[in-house]
Design a protein around this motif. Structure first.
Motif, mmCIF file in Angstrom:
data_model
loop_
_atom_site.group_PDB
_atom_site.id
_atom_site.type_symbol
_atom_site.label_atom_id
_atom_site.label_comp_id
_atom_site.label_asym_id
_atom_site.label_seq_id
_atom_site.Cartn_x
_atom_site.Cartn_y
_atom_site.Cartn_z
ATOM 1 N N ARG A 89 44.811 47.292 42.453
ATOM 2 C CA ARG A 89 43.574 48.046 42.249
ATOM 3 C C ARG A 89 42.361 47.124 42.290
ATOM 4 N N THR A 90 42.464 45.973 41.610
ATOM 5 C CA THR A 90 41.334 45.045 41.550
ATOM 6 C C THR A 90 40.995 44.511 42.936
ATOM 7 N N ALA A 91 42.026 44.106 43.685
ATOM 8 C CA ALA A 91 41.783 43.580 45.034
ATOM 9 C C ALA A 91 41.142 44.635 45.929
ATOM 10 N N ALA A 92 41.621 45.879 45.836
ATOM 11 C CA ALA A 92 41.050 46.951 46.664
ATOM 12 C C ALA A 92 39.590 47.197 46.310
ATOM 13 N N TRP A 93 39.266 47.122 45.018
ATOM 14 C CA TRP A 93 37.872 47.329 44.584
ATOM 15 C C TRP A 93 36.989 46.171 45.043
ATOM 16 N N VAL A 94 37.465 44.952 44.869
ATOM 17 C CA VAL A 94 36.679 43.781 45.269
ATOM 18 C C VAL A 94 36.390 43.812 46.763
ATOM 19 N N ARG A 95 37.355 44.213 47.565
ATOM 20 C CA ARG A 95 37.218 44.221 49.023
ATOM 21 C C ARG A 95 36.018 45.052 49.490
ATOM 22 N N CYS A 127 38.536 37.126 40.053
ATOM 23 C CA CYS A 127 38.070 35.905 40.714
ATOM 24 C C CYS A 127 39.015 35.476 41.834
ATOM 25 N N ALA A 128 40.318 35.660 41.623
ATOM 26 C CA ALA A 128 41.282 35.328 42.671
ATOM 27 C C ALA A 128 41.104 36.256 43.871
ATOM 28 N N SER A 129 40.894 37.542 43.613
ATOM 29 C CA SER A 129 40.674 38.503 44.704
ATOM 30 C C SER A 129 39.424 38.142 45.492
ATOM 31 N N GLY A 130 38.357 37.771 44.779
ATOM 32 C CA GLY A 130 37.129 37.383 45.461
ATOM 33 C C GLY A 130 37.328 36.189 46.366
ATOM 34 N N THR A 135 34.767 37.758 49.020
ATOM 35 C CA THR A 135 33.682 38.405 48.273
ATOM 36 C C THR A 135 33.162 37.442 47.207
ATOM 37 N N LYS A 136 31.854 37.258 47.151
ATOM 38 C CA LYS A 136 31.289 36.370 46.130
ATOM 39 C C LYS A 136 31.456 36.975 44.745
ATOM 40 N N ARG A 161 37.086 28.405 38.044
ATOM 41 C CA ARG A 161 37.191 27.611 39.266
ATOM 42 C C ARG A 161 37.105 28.479 40.520
ATOM 43 N N LEU A 162 37.672 29.683 40.457
ATOM 44 C CA LEU A 162 37.724 30.553 41.623
ATOM 45 C C LEU A 162 36.424 31.324 41.858
ATOM 46 N N ALA A 163 35.572 31.424 40.829
ATOM 47 C CA ALA A 163 34.303 32.136 40.988
ATOM 48 C C ALA A 163 33.401 31.390 41.966
#
Length: 404
Positions: A89-95, A127-130, A135-136, A161-163
């Motif tokens: 869900r998070t990855a789909a939203w970030v995309r 942050c990992a998905s971004g 995605t920033k 770190r991932l942000a």
């Protein structure tokens, strides 16, 4: 002008006024500087966020009982499955976004009890998905502190770190992340986002003699679980004695909160003191809290954003401090002498500090007015620079440069 898709993320709309105030400040800034931005949220209380701020919102966790203790097999299984579903869900939203902003909040600290697989895991997924999807993700004006729990510390460190971009609400936060192994060389420090909210006019609704006491359902931090009950009893007993003493002197007392859970402490104090001089505010935003603080002669408060509101309103304030962030805020505003430990409330000493605060009230109001102007000016400049970095200008009207 190109339309920009912006997401906001966090425990927003969940009853914590400080979190929602940070969101309000960021939305106000975006509407002034990037009016073409289309904004939506992934948050704890989507219905509240949509109703209050007029933006579409999606529930942060698939499993609705995420923050309830799981004791039955079904609940444990639901939580476990929810972790997998939330990753998708998070990855789909970030995309769907160009930029995702985490507005303020203590997302990189554990100064209150915190489980690693709750919000720290959710932040890591974001942050990992971004990073994977391009995605920033920007952590804007967030709080950080040393963390004892290894799993929580690892998730927080990797999230930072991932942000794509990080800024902090004080130097202690930046130092804490550096100590955790995060390269903070390019990270900015600026005042808490709530200082971007408009302050009420000086003296608005002033009630001579009124003392606002901001309370908290305080049980210590993440490393205090073994003595949480004892810490809470000492805090409640000391605060109740303080309120009772003021009432015996004929002083009106207004109880303030900053989270829905604080109502339990308000009820306990009202039952123990039982006087018409003690009333409870029902503020639903930081703006309303500022008005309450502006009406008082003095404020004594525990929650960090109760302190921010009182200081922003220019009211002499004493902090019942539960974390270094409160001490840093008070020092920034010139009130470092008026801090008292929330874990070890000594009512007699607290009363001495309160008398001293009142004695120097006029001088402190002048100090707060001056520091307040400097603080809001600095925050405006920093936010302009952060916005320019997140949204590269495509036309001269958005070519914002930070003032040295």
């Amino acid at each position: 002008m190109k339309q920009v898709r912006v997401g906001v993320f966090g425990l927003l709309g969940s009853g914590n006024l400080g979190n929602d105030g940070s969101l309000e400040a960021v939305l106000g800034h975006l509407r002034r500087t990037r009016p073409e931005a289309v904004v939506d949220a992934l948050c704890g209380g989507p219905e509240v966020v949509t109703a209050r701020y007029g933006i579409p919102a999606t529930r942060l966790h698939w499993y609705r009982g995420e923050y309830r203790t799981a004791s039955r097999a079904g609940a444990i299984a639901g939580k476990g499955l929810g972790k997998l579903v939330d990753a998708v869900r998070t990855a789909a939203w970030v995309r769907r976004h160009d930029v995702v902003i985490v507005p303020g909040m203590g997302v990189l600290e554990a100064t209150l009890p915190l489980r690693p697989w709750g919000f720290p895991y959710a932040l890591f997924l974001l942050c990992a998905s971004g990073r994977v999807l391009g995605t920033k993700v920007a952590l804007v004006g967030v709080g950080a502190a040393p963390i004892g729990s290894r799993p929580t510390r690892a998730l927080v460190r990797w999230s930072a770190r991932l942000a794509a971009q990080r800024s902090y609400r004080d130097t202690l936060s930046r130092d804490a992340m550096r100590a955790m192994g995060v390269d903070t060389t390019r990270d900015a420090v600026h005042p808490d986002l709530a200082f971007a909210l408009p302050a009420p006019p000086a003296g608005e609704g002033r009630r001579p003699g009124l003392v606002c006491v901001g309370v908290m359902d305080f049980h210590g931090g993440d490393d205090d679980r073994a003595r949480a009950g004892e810490i809470h009893r000492r805090y409640l007993d000391g605060t109740t004695r303080f309120v009772r003493t003021l009432v015996e002197e004929g002083r009106p007392v207004r109880l303030l909160t900053g989270d829905a859970c604080d109502a339990r402490v308000v009820e306990a104090i009202l039952d123990a003191v039982d006087s018409p001089l003690v009333t409870a505010a029902e503020a639903t935003s930081l703006t309303e809290l500022m008005r309450e603080a502006a009406a008082a002669d003095t404020v004594v408060a525990t929650r960090y954003h109760n302190l921010v509101c009182a200081l922003r309103a220019g009211t002499p304030t004493l902090a019942l401090s539960y974390a270094a962030k409160s001490d840093a805020l008070m020092s920034r505003m010139g009130l470092e002498a008026y801090c008292h430990p929330a874990r070890e409330v000594d009512t007699d000493r607290l009363l001495e500090q309160f008398r001293e605060l009142e004695k120097h009230s006029a001088e402190l109001r002048r100090t707060l007015a001056e520091r307040g102007r400097d603080t809001t000016g600095e925050l405006d400049r920093r936010l302009a620079a952060l916005t320019a970095a997140l949204f590269p200008a495509t036309d001269p009207t958005h070519a914002v440069r930070e003032t040295p």
